[in-house]
Write an enzyme that holds these catalytic residues in place. Sequence first.
Site, PDB file in Angstrom:
ATOM      1  N   GLY A  17       0.838  -1.196   0.000  1.00 59.46           N
ATOM      2  CA  GLY A  17       0.000   0.000   0.000  1.00 59.46           C
ATOM      3  C   GLY A  17       0.864   1.232   0.000  1.00 59.46           C
ATOM      4  O   GLY A  17       1.997   1.225  -0.489  1.00 59.46           O
ATOM      5  N   CYS A  18       0.370   2.287   0.567  1.00 59.20           N
ATOM      6  CA  CYS A  18       1.087   3.563   0.612  1.00 59.20           C
ATOM      7  C   CYS A  18       2.432   3.402   1.309  1.00 59.20           C
ATOM      8  O   CYS A  18       2.500   2.878   2.417  1.00 59.20           O
ATOM      9  CB  CYS A  18       0.230   4.587   1.346  1.00 59.20           C
ATOM     10  N   PHE A  19       3.491   3.888   0.674  1.00 60.37           N
ATOM     11  CA  PHE A  19       4.818   3.727   1.275  1.00 60.37           C
ATOM     12  C   PHE A  19       5.004   4.566   2.529  1.00 60.37           C
ATOM     13  O   PHE A  19       5.864   4.275   3.351  1.00 60.37           O
ATOM     14  CB  PHE A  19       5.961   3.929   0.290  1.00 60.37           C
TER      15      PHE A  19
END
Length: 187
Positions: A17-19
Amino acid sequence: MHKQNNNELETAIFAGGCFWCTEAVFQRLNGVEEVVSGYTGGTIKNPAYREICTGRTGHAEGVKITFNPEEISYLELLEVFFATHDPTTLNRQGNDVGTQYRSEIFYTSLEQKQLAEDFIQLLEEENIFSSPIVTAISEAKPFYLAEEEHHNYYNGNRQQPYCQFIIDPKIKKLNNHFSKKLKHGTV
């Protein structure tokens, strides 16, 4: 395993997902020397965030983790990875939707590949998740650093709503389930 500078450090590359979320989680673990956010698994060189967001480059937002296996094992990193994101949703994590938010492990050695395959099989056999795991396992590809504003994002922006509503619960889960693996002084 992939070694760097003959100092016995190894590399793990995860997309979950979002880093911003993934980076914040792994930064807090004992034995993790460095976590950098970037893009991997795609088809063009040196992609920019605006290109990644289109989903057309094939890259995932990911993190490259440099760790000391004497302090934390790859298997322990896998445990944290699967405990802090949803590996059962294809190309999405919560409201973040698109191939850039997929769940994928990019192995740097055949040993990492085998450990990841065995770990997923164990999770499936034990019915840890109510839906099938869709996490892909792929050989590591070029990893491109994200733009500077994406590095260390959570630590510098904790008051942002995204950090409070999306990342804070992941950090709380990390603190609750992996407290013995955390660096002193991290929250």
